[in-house]
Design a protein around this motif. Structure first.
Motif, PDB file in Angstrom:
ATOM      1  N   ARG A   1      13.554   5.689   2.692  1.00 26.63           N
ATOM      2  CA  ARG A   1      12.622   6.674   3.226  1.00 26.63           C
ATOM      3  C   ARG A   1      11.380   6.668   2.340  1.00 26.63           C
ATOM      4  NH1 ARG A   1      16.317   6.361   6.172  1.00 26.63           N
ATOM      5  NH2 ARG A   1      17.530   8.021   7.183  1.00 26.63           N
ATOM      6  N   LEU A   2      10.291   6.169   2.874  1.00 32.86           N
ATOM      7  CA  LEU A   2       8.988   6.242   2.207  1.00 32.86           C
ATOM      8  C   LEU A   2       8.285   7.480   2.754  1.00 32.86           C
ATOM      9  CD1 LEU A   2       7.946   2.512   2.598  1.00 32.86           C
ATOM     10  CD2 LEU A   2       8.207   3.649   0.394  1.00 32.86           C
ATOM     11  N   LEU A   3       8.105   8.480   1.917  1.00 31.27           N
ATOM     12  CA  LEU A   3       7.536   9.747   2.372  1.00 31.27           C
ATOM     13  C   LEU A   3       6.119   9.927   1.845  1.00 31.27           C
ATOM     14  CD1 LEU A   3      10.840  10.616   1.460  1.00 31.27           C
ATOM     15  CD2 LEU A   3      10.097  12.326   3.099  1.00 31.27           C
ATOM     16  N   THR A   4       5.228  10.319   2.738  1.00 28.26           N
ATOM     17  CA  THR A   4       3.846  10.619   2.375  1.00 28.26           C
ATOM     18  C   THR A   4       3.523  12.053   2.776  1.00 28.26           C
ATOM     19  OG1 THR A   4       3.161   8.322   2.729  1.00 28.26           O
ATOM     20  CG2 THR A   4       1.434   9.992   2.681  1.00 28.26           C
ATOM     21  N   LEU A   5       3.071  12.831   1.823  1.00 29.42           N
ATOM     22  CA  LEU A   5       2.574  14.174   2.117  1.00 29.42           C
ATOM     23  C   LEU A   5       1.062  14.095   2.227  1.00 29.42           C
ATOM     24  CD1 LEU A   5       3.568  17.543   0.487  1.00 29.42           C
ATOM     25  CD2 LEU A   5       1.171  16.921   0.739  1.00 29.42           C
ATOM     26  N   SER A   6       0.547  14.470   3.380  1.00 27.43           N
ATOM     27  CA  SER A   6      -0.896  14.522   3.601  1.00 27.43           C
ATOM     28  C   SER A   6      -1.346  15.975   3.562  1.00 27.43           C
ATOM     29  CB  SER A   6      -1.263  13.898   4.947  1.00 27.43           C
ATOM     30  OG  SER A   6      -0.920  12.522   4.963  1.00 27.43           O
ATOM     31  N   PHE A   7      -2.470  16.213   2.907  1.00 30.44           N
ATOM     32  CA  PHE A   7      -2.978  17.575   2.750  1.00 30.44           C
ATOM     33  C   PHE A   7      -4.471  17.569   3.034  1.00 30.44           C
ATOM     34  CE2 PHE A   7      -4.341  21.222   0.014  1.00 30.44           C
ATOM     35  CZ  PHE A   7      -3.624  22.217   0.676  1.00 30.44           C
ATOM     36  N   ARG A   8      -4.867  18.408   3.968  1.00 28.02           N
ATOM     37  CA  ARG A   8      -6.270  18.482   4.377  1.00 28.02           C
ATOM     38  C   ARG A   8      -6.797  17.119   4.807  1.00 28.02           C
ATOM     39  NH1 ARG A   8      -7.847  22.336  -0.774  1.00 28.02           N
ATOM     40  NH2 ARG A   8      -6.801  24.216   0.001  1.00 28.02           N
ATOM     41  N   GLY A   9      -5.932  16.399   5.526  1.00 27.95           N
ATOM     42  CA  GLY A   9      -6.326  15.130   6.116  1.00 27.95           C
ATOM     43  C   GLY A   9      -6.278  13.926   5.200  1.00 27.95           C
ATOM     44  N   ARG A  10      -5.723  14.088   3.966  1.00 24.36           N
ATOM     45  CA  ARG A  10      -5.692  12.962   3.026  1.00 24.36           C
ATOM     46  C   ARG A  10      -4.306  12.829   2.406  1.00 24.36           C
ATOM     47  NH1 ARG A  10     -10.107  13.674  -1.386  1.00 24.36           N
ATOM     48  NH2 ARG A  10      -9.189  11.668  -1.969  1.00 24.36           N
ATOM     49  N   PRO A  11      -3.872  11.594   2.113  1.00 24.98           N
ATOM     50  CA  PRO A  11      -2.609  11.435   1.400  1.00 24.98           C
ATOM     51  C   PRO A  11      -2.692  12.098   0.024  1.00 24.98           C
ATOM     52  CG  PRO A  11      -3.316   9.348   2.354  1.00 24.98           C
ATOM     53  CD  PRO A  11      -4.466  10.297   2.480  1.00 24.98           C
ATOM     54  N   ALA A  12      -1.703  12.925  -0.300  1.00 28.85           N
ATOM     55  CA  ALA A  12      -1.763  13.703  -1.536  1.00 28.85           C
ATOM     56  C   ALA A  12      -0.545  13.518  -2.432  1.00 28.85           C
ATOM     57  CB  ALA A  12      -1.908  15.186  -1.208  1.00 28.85           C
ATOM     58  N   ALA A  13       0.582  13.048  -1.882  1.00 30.02           N
ATOM     59  CA  ALA A  13       1.795  12.894  -2.688  1.00 30.02           C
ATOM     60  C   ALA A  13       2.720  11.905  -2.001  1.00 30.02           C
ATOM     61  CB  ALA A  13       2.493  14.242  -2.871  1.00 30.02           C
ATOM     62  N   THR A  14       3.557  11.237  -2.794  1.00 28.39           N
ATOM     63  CA  THR A  14       4.451  10.212  -2.259  1.00 28.39           C
ATOM     64  C   THR A  14       5.822  10.287  -2.916  1.00 28.39           C
ATOM     65  OG1 THR A  14       3.768   8.575  -3.915  1.00 28.39           O
ATOM     66  CG2 THR A  14       2.548   8.599  -1.833  1.00 28.39           C
ATOM     67  N   ALA A  15       6.814   9.751  -2.223  1.00 31.58           N
ATOM     68  CA  ALA A  15       8.158   9.632  -2.775  1.00 31.58           C
ATOM     69  C   ALA A  15       8.880   8.502  -2.059  1.00 31.58           C
ATOM     70  CB  ALA A  15       8.937  10.934  -2.625  1.00 31.58           C
ATOM     71  N   LEU A  16       9.851   7.910  -2.743  1.00 31.03           N
ATOM     72  CA  LEU A  16      10.728   6.910  -2.151  1.00 31.03           C
ATOM     73  C   LEU A  16      12.164   7.361  -2.343  1.00 31.03           C
ATOM     74  CD1 LEU A  16      11.694   4.160  -1.050  1.00 31.03           C
ATOM     75  CD2 LEU A  16      11.388   3.229  -3.362  1.00 31.03           C
ATOM     76  N   LEU A  17      12.898   7.411  -1.253  1.00 31.99           N
ATOM     77  CA  LEU A  17      14.322   7.717  -1.296  1.00 31.99           C
ATOM     78  C   LEU A  17      15.081   6.464  -0.885  1.00 31.99           C
ATOM     79  CD1 LEU A  17      16.044  10.375  -1.746  1.00 31.99           C
ATOM     80  CD2 LEU A  17      16.214  10.468   0.752  1.00 31.99           C
ATOM     81  N   THR A  18      15.998   6.015  -1.742  1.00 34.32           N
ATOM     82  CA  THR A  18      16.871   4.901  -1.389  1.00 34.32           C
ATOM     83  C   THR A  18      18.241   5.458  -1.043  1.00 34.32           C
ATOM     84  OG1 THR A  18      17.680   4.487  -3.643  1.00 34.32           O
ATOM     85  CG2 THR A  18      15.637   3.389  -2.986  1.00 34.32           C
TER      86      THR A  18
END
Length: 268
Positions: A176-193
């Motif tokens: 799971r490649l997770l991207t948190l977008s905030f106010r229209g821009r990528p702001a944080a990421t995580a990888l879950l294996t």
């Protein structure tokens, strides 16, 4: 409070770390070798912390280190040698250091037992969290992750290929490649294996301009939800100094420390 067996948790964290690396071995962007009792993984990204050596059997530390140095030289990749928590960790650390791989850092191993209904992910205004499904989304994730960790942008092509390979069949359900977008821009990421009942959490970062806004909480909420929905009963990770307080807040327990060696002074 539920009893926490630190020795058992350390073994579980170590097993999950190894299982995650072996899962990465299946990716089209990675190259791996196992010889002399050491598992070697090159992700293709020339950052020491993204290429790994891990002892899997007892053996001669000097011979193992020589094998690692030879393999990564052939790959033209810097690397880190990871030692899992355990009774033999200090002995292995001494052997590896004498073979020319100095100790660079010792990140905490942490484990969280998941409970149904805990850490539910509430909606929040101004942002959303998505799981990457395409190579293009993975490339955007990779660019944001590099920025979050302060890595140079010239690594993007290789790191994007590594991330994109996690969206390919037949392995995409294990990541799971997770991207948190905030106010229209990528702001944080995580990888879950997802190598088994315990998930591994990697590459968790918030971009500098978006820190101290509570976005790490939002992303961790969703990441734990993804792990539960995938059928996992626990999540293990190796904590950075910046991430440690957040993980503690969520109930992750420290269960030992990994010892990370590298011939490269910019490792860790």
């Amino acid at each position: 409070m539920e009893h926490f067996n630190e020795k058992q948790a350390a073994a579980e964290a170590a097993q999950t770390f190894e299982a995650s690396l072996r899962l990465w071995r299946t990716l089209s962007s990675c190259r791996a070798k196992e010889s002399q009792g050491v598992f070697l993984l090159s992700t293709g990204t020339a950052i020491p912390d993204q290429n790994y050596a891990l002892r899997t059997k007892k053996g001669n530390g000097a011979a193992m280190a020589a094998e690692a140095l030879s393999f990564f030289a052939s790959e033209n990749m810097p690397f880190t040698w990871w030692i899992s928590p355990g009774t033999e960790a200090l002995s292995e650390s001494g052997e590896v250091a004498r073979a020319g791989l100095p100790l660079r850092c010792s990140p905490p191993a942490m484990l969280l037992r998941l409970r149904e209904g805990r850490n539910a992910a509430p909606p929040f205004s101004g942002g959303d969290i998505s799981v990457c499904r395409t190579s293009g989304e993975a490339a955007e994730w990779a660019a944001s992750s590099l920025e979050g960790f302060g890595s140079e942008p010239h690594h993007l092509e290789a790191f994007a290929a590594f991330a994109a390979s996690m969206t390919e069949e037949p392995v995409r359900d294990r990541f799971r490649l997770l991207t948190l977008s905030f106010r229209g821009r990528p702001a944080a990421t995580a990888l879950l294996t997802l190598p088994g009942k315990t998930a591994g959490l990697f590459y968790f970062s918030v971009l500098p301009e978006f820190r101290r806004l509570g976005l790490g909480n939002r992303l961790l909420d969703r990441t734990l939800k993804e792990a539960r929905e995938a059928g996992c009963s626990a999540v293990a990770l190796q904590a950075s100094p910046m991430g440690f307080p957040l993980y503690r807040k969520y109930g992750f327990r420290e269960c030992g420390r990994f010892l990370v060696h590298s011939p490269h002074p910019d490792a860790c």
